[in-house]
Design a protein around this motif. Structure first.
Motif: not given
Length: 251
Positions: A238-244
């Motif tokens: 979830r965090g990785a997708a948000a950053h991208l």
């Protein structure tokens, strides 16, 4: 006697919120602790964790305020004893379908004459007094099958249980539904509610795997008190997708 961090949290908070660890990681448990989660669960049933992995991660959390539980695939006394000797505040025993199985789980956490736990303290900070070591342990029986649902009242009546922990995905499958429909299929949601009522009637903590913050909030309003929100992989994804999305400007 000194209560464990989990016992203290359950005694003082309406809900305790958890993160879940499925693989060896030096950072995941501490990230949940620093984010303000009340407990971290270590999954020895479905995760890729050994006794050594769990012991090392439990030790790393010694100087944090977060509580700890370990999910085990059954009520075998030896693995239960090992994670408790390593310092876990509690155990969650999967696939409990009868009062007898729940009783076996409790017995594995108690020394004679109350149970069959073997004495082998490993953590100097926890001391060596059997009464203290035994009193700090919390025991949760997972009800996650149609058979367990049918025996919920008998399971909840077993002396020594701290609570009942619902596994909605397996419960849905055992009732003939896809696990993705655990929160939308009325037969399954009614079963989840029935298990919670059985736990409440017996004076036990009702716990559950939510899988998301939104679902956790719903379950809290329905009376669940021990709620696992996400695993480390879910949180990372979830965090990785948000950053991208932030970087690329994509929704």
């Amino acid at each position: 006697m000194t209560a464990s961090r989990l016992q203290q949290a359950l005694a003082t908070k309406p809900q305790v919120w958890g993160g879940w660890i499925t693989g060896p990681t030096a950072l995941g448990p501490e990230a949940f602790a620093c984010a303000g989660y009340d407990y971290v669960g270590f999954d020895v049933q479905h995760g890729y964790l050994s006794d050594v992995d769990v012991a090392v991660m439990l030790r790393r959390l010694q100087h944090t305020a977060v509580a700890t539980v370990v999910r085990l695939p059954g009520a075998d006394a030896a693995p239960i004893g090992r994670v408790l000797d390593a310092g876990a505040d509690g155990v969650v025993i999967a696939m409990v379908e009868t009062a007898e199985q729940a009783g076996q789980a409790v017995a594995a956490t108690r020394y004679a004459p109350d149970g069959i736990r073997s004495y082998g303290p490993l953590r100097a900070d926890l001391g060596v007094d059997p009464d203290v070591l035994q009193s700090r342990v919390s025991v949760f029986a997972m009800i996650e099958t149609a058979r367990g649902l049918a025996a919920a009242d008998e399971i909840c009546a077993v002396p020594g249980l701290t609570g009942i922990y619902v596994g909605p995905a397996d419960l849905a499958i055992s009732m003939g539904h896809h696990p993705a429909r655990a929160w939308t299929q009325p037969e399954v949601t009614d079963a989840v509610a029935a298990i919670r009522r059985a736990a409440a009637a017996a004076g036990l903590v009702a716990g559950i795997h939510a899988g998301s913050g939104d679902q956790g909030r719903v379950l809290a309003h329905k009376g669940f008190r021990m709620i696992t929100l996400a695993s480390e992989t879910q949180a990372l994804s979830r965090g990785a997708a948000a950053h991208l999305a932030e970087a690329t400007g994509t929704p």
